[in-house]
Design a protein around this motif. Structure first.
Motif, PDB file in Angstrom:
ATOM      1  N   ASP A  34       0.852  -1.191   0.000  1.00  0.00           N
ATOM      2  CA  ASP A  34       0.000   0.000   0.000  1.00  0.00           C
ATOM      3  C   ASP A  34       0.888   1.241   0.000  1.00  0.00           C
ATOM      4  N   PRO A  35       0.747   2.111  -0.994  1.00  0.00           N
ATOM      5  CA  PRO A  35       1.596   3.294  -1.048  1.00  0.00           C
ATOM      6  C   PRO A  35       1.378   4.267   0.115  1.00  0.00           C
ATOM      7  N   GLU A  36       0.246   4.162   0.784  1.00  0.00           N
ATOM      8  CA  GLU A  36      -0.037   5.080   1.896  1.00  0.00           C
ATOM      9  C   GLU A  36       0.428   4.543   3.244  1.00  0.00           C
ATOM     10  N   THR A  37       0.224   3.254   3.494  1.00  0.00           N
ATOM     11  CA  THR A  37       0.551   2.689   4.810  1.00  0.00           C
ATOM     12  C   THR A  37       1.760   1.759   4.791  1.00  0.00           C
ATOM     13  N   GLY A  38       2.145   1.315   3.598  1.00  0.00           N
ATOM     14  CA  GLY A  38       3.238   0.359   3.492  1.00  0.00           C
ATOM     15  C   GLY A  38       2.804  -1.076   3.740  1.00  0.00           C
ATOM     16  N   GLU A  39       1.507  -1.287   4.027  1.00  0.00           N
ATOM     17  CA  GLU A  39       1.007  -2.649   4.270  1.00  0.00           C
ATOM     18  C   GLU A  39       1.333  -3.535   3.083  1.00  0.00           C
ATOM     19  N   GLN A  40       1.907  -4.693   3.361  1.00  0.00           N
ATOM     20  CA  GLN A  40       2.355  -5.638   2.339  1.00  0.00           C
ATOM     21  C   GLN A  40       1.421  -6.846   2.332  1.00  0.00           C
ATOM     22  N   LEU A  41       1.021  -7.280   1.153  1.00  0.00           N
ATOM     23  CA  LEU A  41       0.202  -8.489   1.069  1.00  0.00           C
ATOM     24  C   LEU A  41       1.102  -9.717   1.154  1.00  0.00           C
ATOM     25  N   LYS A  42       0.580 -10.752   1.736  1.00  0.00           N
ATOM     26  CA  LYS A  42       1.327 -12.002   1.923  1.00  0.00           C
ATOM     27  C   LYS A  42       1.104 -12.931   0.725  1.00  0.00           C
ATOM     28  N   VAL A  43       2.152 -13.653   0.362  1.00  0.00           N
ATOM     29  CA  VAL A  43       2.065 -14.568  -0.765  1.00  0.00           C
ATOM     30  C   VAL A  43       1.001 -15.641  -0.519  1.00  0.00           C
ATOM     31  N   GLY A  44       0.858 -16.103   0.713  1.00  0.00           N
ATOM     32  CA  GLY A  44      -0.152 -17.120   1.027  1.00  0.00           C
ATOM     33  C   GLY A  44      -1.568 -16.616   0.798  1.00  0.00           C
ATOM     34  N   TRP A  45      -1.812 -15.372   1.169  1.00  0.00           N
ATOM     35  CA  TRP A  45      -3.144 -14.796   0.963  1.00  0.00           C
ATOM     36  C   TRP A  45      -3.419 -14.682  -0.526  1.00  0.00           C
ATOM     37  N   LEU A  46      -2.434 -14.217  -1.298  1.00  0.00           N
ATOM     38  CA  LEU A  46      -2.613 -14.103  -2.747  1.00  0.00           C
ATOM     39  C   LEU A  46      -2.867 -15.471  -3.378  1.00  0.00           C
ATOM     40  N   HIS A  47      -2.137 -16.484  -2.923  1.00  0.00           N
ATOM     41  CA  HIS A  47      -2.329 -17.841  -3.447  1.00  0.00           C
ATOM     42  C   HIS A  47      -3.755 -18.328  -3.170  1.00  0.00           C
ATOM     43  N   ARG A  48      -4.214 -18.148  -1.930  1.00  0.00           N
ATOM     44  CA  ARG A  48      -5.578 -18.584  -1.588  1.00  0.00           C
ATOM     45  C   ARG A  48      -6.608 -17.803  -2.404  1.00  0.00           C
ATOM     46  N   LEU A  49      -6.379 -16.522  -2.595  1.00  0.00           N
ATOM     47  CA  LEU A  49      -7.314 -15.716  -3.392  1.00  0.00           C
ATOM     48  C   LEU A  49      -7.379 -16.247  -4.817  1.00  0.00           C
ATOM     49  N   GLU A  50      -6.219 -16.438  -5.425  1.00  0.00           N
ATOM     50  CA  GLU A  50      -6.182 -16.910  -6.809  1.00  0.00           C
ATOM     51  C   GLU A  50      -6.806 -18.289  -6.980  1.00  0.00           C
ATOM     52  N   THR A  51      -6.621 -19.158  -6.012  1.00  0.00           N
ATOM     53  CA  THR A  51      -7.145 -20.519  -6.127  1.00  0.00           C
ATOM     54  C   THR A  51      -8.557 -20.634  -5.559  1.00  0.00           C
ATOM     55  N   ARG A  52      -9.138 -19.489  -5.246  1.00  0.00           N
ATOM     56  CA  ARG A  52     -10.539 -19.397  -4.801  1.00  0.00           C
ATOM     57  C   ARG A  52     -10.798 -20.082  -3.470  1.00  0.00           C
ATOM     58  N   GLU A  53      -9.755 -20.168  -2.660  1.00  0.00           N
ATOM     59  CA  GLU A  53      -9.930 -20.674  -1.306  1.00  0.00           C
ATOM     60  C   GLU A  53     -10.459 -19.539  -0.444  1.00  0.00           C
ATOM     61  N   PRO A  54     -11.057 -19.847   0.694  1.00  0.00           N
ATOM     62  CA  PRO A  54     -11.573 -18.779   1.559  1.00  0.00           C
ATOM     63  C   PRO A  54     -10.445 -17.844   2.025  1.00  0.00           C
ATOM     64  N   VAL A  55     -10.698 -16.556   1.936  1.00  0.00           N
ATOM     65  CA  VAL A  55      -9.762 -15.538   2.416  1.00  0.00           C
ATOM     66  C   VAL A  55     -10.545 -14.467   3.158  1.00  0.00           C
ATOM     67  N   ILE A  56      -9.853 -13.766   4.029  1.00  0.00           N
ATOM     68  CA  ILE A  56     -10.454 -12.599   4.664  1.00  0.00           C
ATOM     69  C   ILE A  56     -10.487 -11.504   3.613  1.00  0.00           C
ATOM     70  N   PRO A  57     -11.653 -10.914   3.354  1.00  0.00           N
ATOM     71  CA  PRO A  57     -11.721  -9.862   2.336  1.00  0.00           C
ATOM     72  C   PRO A  57     -10.763  -8.712   2.667  1.00  0.00           C
ATOM     73  N   PRO A  58     -10.109  -8.177   1.649  1.00  0.00           N
ATOM     74  CA  PRO A  58      -9.153  -7.098   1.897  1.00  0.00           C
ATOM     75  C   PRO A  58      -9.848  -5.791   2.272  1.00  0.00           C
ATOM     76  N   GLN A  59      -9.202  -5.042   3.138  1.00  0.00           N
ATOM     77  CA  GLN A  59      -9.657  -3.697   3.474  1.00  0.00           C
ATOM     78  C   GLN A  59      -8.993  -2.726   2.486  1.00  0.00           C
ATOM     79  N   LEU A  60      -9.247  -1.441   2.649  1.00  0.00           N
ATOM     80  CA  LEU A  60      -8.734  -0.450   1.711  1.00  0.00           C
ATOM     81  C   LEU A  60      -7.214  -0.511   1.528  1.00  0.00           C
ATOM     82  N   PRO A  61      -6.409  -0.640   2.583  1.00  0.00           N
ATOM     83  CA  PRO A  61      -4.959  -0.735   2.347  1.00  0.00           C
ATOM     84  C   PRO A  61      -4.575  -1.937   1.471  1.00  0.00           C
ATOM     85  N   GLY A  62      -5.248  -3.056   1.656  1.00  0.00           N
ATOM     86  CA  GLY A  62      -4.983  -4.229   0.827  1.00  0.00           C
ATOM     87  C   GLY A  62      -5.406  -4.023  -0.613  1.00  0.00           C
ATOM     88  N   LEU A  63      -6.506  -3.308  -0.797  1.00  0.00           N
ATOM     89  CA  LEU A  63      -6.960  -3.007  -2.160  1.00  0.00           C
ATOM     90  C   LEU A  63      -5.976  -2.077  -2.862  1.00  0.00           C
TER      91      LEU A  63
END
Length: 131
Positions: A34-63
């Motif tokens: 996130d350019p504002e907070t520096g929050e970094q997404l985790k590779v595991g979360w991205l993998h689960r998202l891509e493979t359509r496994e359950p994930v916690i929906p991202p908040q604005l910094p994640g978006l």
């Protein structure tokens, strides 16, 4: 059980765009900050998202992190996340999302770029009417 089909708009967008950019998951995760907070997404979360496994929906910094990593305007990411996680689907835009993408990119243009694009669209429309 719900009869409703689970939407995968954000999952599909992330996977397709990552492939288009020729990025591995780790590289994408490194780019998703996130350019504002520096929050970094985790590779595991991205993998689960891509493979359509359950994930916690991202908040604005994640978006914002996804938008940065995927080199896409934030509204495109927000719309895909809204459709997938909240069932919010805009009926205003084209079914394939192209109209929404054009408007999102328009918001990032300078006034001079907008005028140039408008002139191109008008010229295209005139050329079609003379065919």
């Amino acid at each position: 059980m719900s009869d409703q089909i689970q939407r995968t708009d954000l999952s599909d967008l992330v996977r397709d765009r990552r492939v288009e950019l020729k990025l591995g998951l780790r590289t994408l995760a490194d780019r998703c900050a996130d350019p504002e907070t520096g929050e970094q997404l985790k590779v595991g979360w991205l993998h689960r998202l891509e493979t359509r496994e359950p994930v916690i929906p991202p908040q604005l910094p994640g978006l914002r992190a996804l938008a940065a990593g995927l080199e896409l305007p934030l509204p495109i990411i927000q719309e895909a996340a809204g459709a997938q996680f909240m069932g919010i689907v805009s009926e205003v835009w084209s079914e394939d999302g192209d109209a929404r993408a054009l408007v999102a990119y328009l918001g990032e243009m300078t006034e001079a770029e907008r005028r140039q694009l408008k002139a191109m669209v008008e010229a295209f429309a005139r050329s079609r009417s003379t065919d």
